[in-house]
Write an enzyme that holds these catalytic residues in place. Sequence first.
Site, PDB file in Angstrom:
ATOM      1  N   SER A 106       0.924  -1.168  -0.020  1.00 15.45           N
ATOM      2  CA  SER A 106       0.299   0.037   0.050  1.00 15.45           C
ATOM      3  C   SER A 106       0.917   1.205   0.020  1.00 15.45           C
ATOM      4  O   SER A 106       2.075   1.285   0.456  1.00 15.45           O
ATOM      5  CB  SER A 106      -0.975   0.074   1.358  1.00 15.45           C
ATOM      6  OG  SER A 106      -0.120   0.162   2.709  1.00 15.45           O
ATOM      7  N   THR A 107       0.189   2.506  -0.451  1.00 14.94           N
ATOM      8  CA  THR A 107       0.853   3.555  -0.427  1.00 14.94           C
ATOM      9  C   THR A 107       1.298   3.884   0.850  1.00 14.94           C
ATOM     10  O   THR A 107       2.376   4.303   1.263  1.00 14.94           O
ATOM     11  CB  THR A 107       0.084   4.529  -1.225  1.00 14.94           C
ATOM     12  OG1 THR A 107       0.153   4.286  -2.644  1.00 14.94           O
ATOM     13  CG2 THR A 107       1.054   6.083  -1.104  1.00 14.94           C
TER      14      THR A 107
ATOM     15  N   GLU B 255       6.606  -0.343  -5.093  1.00 17.23           N
ATOM     16  CA  GLU B 255       5.294  -0.523  -6.432  1.00 17.23           C
ATOM     17  C   GLU B 255       4.367  -0.470  -5.325  1.00 17.23           C
ATOM     18  O   GLU B 255       3.924  -1.463  -4.357  1.00 17.23           O
ATOM     19  CB  GLU B 255       5.647  -1.660  -7.148  1.00 17.23           C
ATOM     20  CG  GLU B 255       4.659  -2.005  -8.107  1.00 17.23           C
ATOM     21  CD  GLU B 255       3.179  -2.680  -7.820  1.00 17.23           C
ATOM     22  OE1 GLU B 255       2.313  -2.085  -7.480  1.00 17.23           O
ATOM     23  OE2 GLU B 255       3.645  -3.913  -7.608  1.00 17.23           O
TER      24      GLU B 255
ATOM     25  N   GLY C   5       4.143   2.105   2.130  1.00 14.11           N
ATOM     26  CA  GLY C   5       5.140   2.300   1.307  1.00 14.11           C
ATOM     27  C   GLY C   5       5.904   3.588   1.731  1.00 14.11           C
ATOM     28  O   GLY C   5       7.425   3.842   1.400  1.00 14.11           O
TER      29      GLY C   5
ATOM     30  N   CYS D 112      -3.271  -4.317  -7.387  1.00 15.24           N
ATOM     31  CA  CYS D 112      -2.826  -2.977  -7.492  1.00 15.24           C
ATOM     32  C   CYS D 112      -3.302  -2.386  -8.687  1.00 15.24           C
ATOM     33  O   CYS D 112      -3.252  -1.250  -8.933  1.00 15.24           O
ATOM     34  CB  CYS D 112      -1.409  -2.606  -7.245  1.00 15.24           C
ATOM     35  SG  CYS D 112      -0.425  -3.785  -8.449  1.00 15.24           S
TER      36      CYS D 112
END
Length: 486
Positions: free
Chosen positions: A232-233, A253, A236, A287
Amino acid sequence: MPLIRELLIGGTDVPAASGRTADDINPYTGEVYAAVAAAGREDVGLAVDAADKAFAEWAALAPFARRAIFLKAADLVEGKGEEVAELMAHEVGGTRPWAYFNVALAANMLREAAAAVTAPRGDVLSAQEEGALGLAVREPLGVVAAFAPWNAPVILGVRAVAAPLAAGNTVVLKPSEDAPIACGLFVADLLREAGLPDGVVNVVTNAPEDAAEIAEALISDPRVRAVNFTGSTSVGRLIGTHAAHHLKPAVLELGGKNAVIILDDADVDYAVDAVTFSVFMNAGQICMSGDRILVHESLADEFTRKFTAKVASLHTGDPAHPHTVVGPLVSVAAAQRVAGLVKDSVAKGATVLIGGGEPAGAVHPATVLTDVPKDAELYYAEVFGPVCVVEAFADDDTAVAVANDTENGLTCGVITENATHGLAVARRVRTGIVHINDQSVADEPHAPFGGVKTSGYGRFGGRWGIEAFSNTRWVTIAAQQAHYPF
């Protein structure tokens, strides 16, 4: 009786130093499928020890010997389809088609890694001095910290280690707590069976409550020289911050808010099939899944009618059933989160075209919405579930503006029978990946895979993966003695 799995450190299965374990839950039944060792900081240090000690010998191993290991692993995984289908059904609620897709792509990733081992690397440079030769040589970094997610566990577990290993690095792999076997221990078992030397890949599993501590301990170890993370962002950002603090390169990613744009020259029946796959493969837990379906107004009524009819026909529920398309989400909590996004949208004016309602445990109904306002959380949030929004547009400018109206930038599909038209639109969409006359979900092991904006940075795949996990070193060779001014 649940499976019992330990850590893999230096080629040996060992319990956590503390003796603690964590439960691995089947999302469909709610039962404990396995118990895995719950590592602490001491275990992380031991895993890095093992990887560091194995590095020099692995990096020096003849390229053809390293290539043979990847090729054997590829053949082995292709023979494990039933094992992977059972494992993924129990750990993450994966359907059989999704499991076999994981097997096929993982095998091809291993073959691409094998090819990368013996591919040309580096450049010959023009030298300033007469008779000198300059070289730009790619060399491995050392120990790589790899983080693998649960949603495509075998694919992304293999991707987490394949390019780093092919570049000559060793790896400490921290798999997701939701799929510690499929995206971690299974991948390591596969490579061990293929002949990978002890210590080259080490696996550290953990309890969910310890995830942040384990990640920080792994990234901060001075012997770890690079980081790769898929997830997940939000997580991340934390991983990237830790890596930056310690001046370590990272490949991230992260999440997507992906659009599929159906232009006015599209084949509607083809678009329906493509979008259904994009939105509902693996219950939308990819994703690259299509969250936003943008349809030209001239096709909107026909597309919406045919699309909702197809969605209504999808088999939902037990991942072990051979016809199930939409299986359970990874947990009951995940299904409730998706349901909350739908409820919030409806409360703010969205219309449910099909689906909606309460999940049955971890199984959320396949759902299509329209008229979702910008103040609804779903408008910008990554769904990561079997839900999409259909929106009509009047012209290309509007479609591009809506597709770009997100902080994410992973992938996009542009469906059209006119490739020139499709390319013109695709070039204006700000994503790391775009597919013309196809939907948003695709992965090829030789292609540069990754996003822009908050979907991350760096690229997996082909030579880009090797470059991400190696260093460029400048080497000169003087063919004659130099002259100095003093």
